[in-house]
Scaffold this motif. Structure first.
Motif: not given
Length: 308
Positions: A75-81
């Protein structure tokens, strides 16, 4: 036999006898006191079972934390992306940042899970550091590629979508990772070049500037009028919407060839229109020469026979 050999033989015999006596005593003790032996074995397995039962809640909790952590990392990587994609950063930089953040998050997650299992954090850090040194020594070339990738991010000699030539190959940049750069060739072949090699090589970026010059060589016969050919080529370039008027194109006599006069035709265009202008202008000049009666000669050899 020497005295030393006799002493060594005697010592070995005594040691064997000692082991045999110990084994015999253990067997005799098992025969004489079977209840005590069974009790000790039962106590051992009971302690083992109690340790496993005691550790089960911790193991289950660690597994739960691992699963939740993996979900949170995604989720963090998705939001960061999404945040990086909406930013004004270059696509090359955003992809590099995503990969670095992914590695950091997973390393932190593994550290937390191992700490929950009772492994001291200092030991984990020591193991990671030792493993890092060992891996670094084993993968020196890969580390040079990582350093090369960082240099590419800092210097930015090219970006995704640029058409470059490097290390004897050329193509459009499709991906820049931590270890390698991917090019797609004109024939749609995927070319992977280590970043260490790219950062240390001469790179020709055909999209580094907004405009490019197209260099053409056009031949006409010695019997044709150069000024007329020059005017025909000028009209062809004016009709092409992708040819820029500023800078002005160059149309000059380049050389006196063996079979023809070679004309240098050098129009300017946007970098993205290079190949379209190259092929279109070449074809249009050919058609215009035919319409104007200007011949494009082929190589020929004139033979003069002298009679005596």
């Amino acid at each position: 036999m020497s005295v030393l050999n006799l002493i060594a033989t005697a010592a070995a015999t005594a040691e064997v006898s000692t082991h045999e006596n110990t084994l015999n005593d253990a067997v005799q003790d098992l025969v004489d006191h079977p209840e005590e032996t069974v009790s000790k074995m039962g106590e051992f397995f009971q302690n083992l079972w109690n340790s496993i039962v005691h550790a089960v809640p911790t193991i289950i909790l660690a597994v739960i934390v691992l699963v939740i952590g993996l979900i949170v990392c995604k989720l963090v990587l998705k939001v960061l992306g999404k945040g990086l994609d909406r930013s004004r950063l270059d696509l090359t930089v955003t992809n590099f940042v995503k990969q670095c953040c992914k590695i950091v998050l997973y390393v932190l997650l593994i550290t937390v899970v191992l700490s929950m299992l009772g492994i001291p954090a200092t030991s984990i850090v020591t193991v990671i550091g030792t493993a890092g040194v060992a891996i670094g020594l084993a993968l020196q070339n890969s580390l040079s590629n990582v350093a090369g990738g960082i240099m590419l991010m800092i210097n930015k000699p090219f970006k995704i979508g640029d058409y470059i030539a490097v290390s004897g190959v050329s193509g459009t940049v499709r991906q820049i990772t931590i270890l390698y750069t991917r090019l797609d060739s004109d024939s749609n072949q995927a070319i992977f070049i280590p970043n260490g090699q790219v950062s240390g090589a001469v790179v020709t970026n055909n999209n580094g500037n907004d405009i490019r010059r197209v260099d053409l060589k056009i031949s006409i016969s010695y019997d044709d009028d150069f000024a007329k050919a020059q005017q025909v080529i000028t009209e062809v370039l004016k009709r092409n919407e992708k040819v820029l008027s500023n800078p002005a194109p160059t149309i000059r006599m380049l050389e006196h060839g063996a079979s023809a006069i070679v004309i240098a035709v050098r129009p300017w265009c946007k970098a993205a229109d290079y190949w379209d202008v190259f092929f279109t202008v070449t074809e249009d000049i050919r058609a215009a020469f035919i319409a104007a009666g200007i011949s494009i000669p082929y190589d020929q050899l004139d033979v003069h026979v002298v009679k005596d």
